[in-house]
Design an enzyme around this catalytic site. Sequence first.
Site, PDB file in Angstrom:
ATOM      1  N   THR A 190      -5.588   8.245  -0.165  1.00  0.00           N
ATOM      2  CA  THR A 190      -6.284   7.338  -1.059  1.00  0.00           C
ATOM      3  C   THR A 190      -7.680   7.818  -1.421  1.00  0.00           C
ATOM      4  OG1 THR A 190      -5.268   5.686   0.354  1.00  0.00           O
ATOM      5  CG2 THR A 190      -6.995   4.933  -1.170  1.00  0.00           C
ATOM      6  N   ARG A 218       7.407  -0.391  -0.458  1.00  0.00           N
ATOM      7  CA  ARG A 218       6.232  -0.626   0.397  1.00  0.00           C
ATOM      8  C   ARG A 218       4.944  -0.539  -0.432  1.00  0.00           C
ATOM      9  NH1 ARG A 218       1.294   2.348   1.795  1.00  0.00           N
ATOM     10  NH2 ARG A 218       0.723   1.788   3.916  1.00  0.00           N
ATOM     11  N   VAL A 219       4.059  -1.497  -0.215  1.00  0.00           N
ATOM     12  CA  VAL A 219       2.743  -1.484  -0.840  1.00  0.00           C
ATOM     13  C   VAL A 219       1.706  -1.505   0.271  1.00  0.00           C
ATOM     14  CG1 VAL A 219       1.138  -2.840  -2.238  1.00  0.00           C
ATOM     15  CG2 VAL A 219       3.510  -2.603  -2.978  1.00  0.00           C
ATOM     16  N   GLY A 220       0.689  -0.662   0.147  1.00  0.00           N
ATOM     17  CA  GLY A 220      -0.344  -0.605   1.188  1.00  0.00           C
ATOM     18  C   GLY A 220      -1.536  -1.466   0.861  1.00  0.00           C
ATOM     19  N   ASP A 221      -2.670  -1.107   1.444  1.00  0.00           N
ATOM     20  CA  ASP A 221      -3.896  -1.881   1.249  1.00  0.00           C
ATOM     21  C   ASP A 221      -4.585  -1.602  -0.084  1.00  0.00           C
ATOM     22  OD1 ASP A 221      -4.327   0.755   2.208  1.00  0.00           O
ATOM     23  OD2 ASP A 221      -6.367   0.253   2.828  1.00  0.00           O
ATOM     24  N   GLY A 242      -6.501   5.307   4.969  1.00  0.00           N
ATOM     25  CA  GLY A 242      -5.744   5.371   6.220  1.00  0.00           C
ATOM     26  C   GLY A 242      -4.539   4.455   6.176  1.00  0.00           C
ATOM     27  N   GLY A 244      -2.598   1.580   5.670  1.00  0.00           N
ATOM     28  CA  GLY A 244      -2.914   0.361   4.943  1.00  0.00           C
ATOM     29  C   GLY A 244      -2.512  -0.920   5.647  1.00  0.00           C
TER      30      GLY A 244
END
Length: 335
Positions: A190, A218-221, A242, A244
Amino acid sequence: MQHRRSFLKKSIALTTALPIFNVLKSFASSPIKASKPNGLIVSTWDAGIRANAAAWKIIGNNGTALDAVEAGVKITELENNCCVGLNGRPDRDGFVTLDACIMDDKNRCGSVAMLQKIKHPISVARAVMEKTPHVMLVGDGAFQFAIKNGFKNEWKGLSKDSKIEYKKWLKESKYKPIINIESGKRNHDTIGMIALDKDNNMSGSCTTSGMAYKLHGRVGDSPIIGAGLFVDNEVGAATSSGVGEEVIRIAGTHLVVELMRNGDSPYAACKKAVERVVEKSPNNTKEMQVGFIAINKKGQFGAYALQKGFQYAVKTDTYEKLMDSDYYYKNQREE
Ligand code: GLY
């Protein structure tokens, strides 16, 4: 402790030459005494150096932090690296899915998640912010919105490096995030960027292809306001990199900004957020990386990470540097 000592030595060497010393002192948690820099950009990882240079062309010419944080991370979205843009690593089914968000000084925000085939998810996120009553669009809806708003389908298949590495991964098909896979010449994760312009307004951006070989969907932060990015123009801004899931769990960047609101320096706020990750995570945080960077309205900045190796790039009118972040597992690893 070597890391800390050499950092302090470098900081002291800068005191006579650079007004930014006041900012460097904020990293060491010292009080600020002199004037703040005339514009400030901080972004994650070594790619941040190139992104900051593009963003500075705007802030240095009295442009807005909002324009700067978009232009800056667009550079990274085009680079050949593991985890940002269409050249990023795919999910386990072979799809490159992109997450991004942007937030400005007026509390406006826009976000896209699981967007495919579009070169600049950060610009789609900005279009969501500026052209819709919504904050977040996902998947096919985000793609359709992008196409209707003039973005092109620019998918040409996996990049050469992604193809090679995906084939290798398929042999074992194990999912285990690697600490600091984000660092290195082309393997950064990121990019998050936070900036203060010459009018003293703040904005931030964050964009990623997420964890390599994640589950499809999947979706992270990174696209989640308050997790991967948060800006409060009265207080400060923060962004993260890092794993998420760990950042989402504690609403990480919102926590950092709230800690700054209550008087913490950017460094202290990032440190407390990392400590919160360790305290609350049901997982083994010794085996993963999470890092936060933050700026405040006074032009101070700071960062803190779980592990050694988290870097962030800082740019002002007089100063440009890639910094090594302080980190939590220092004592444990050096003993
Ligand atoms: N921090 C990027 C991600 O977890 O997707």
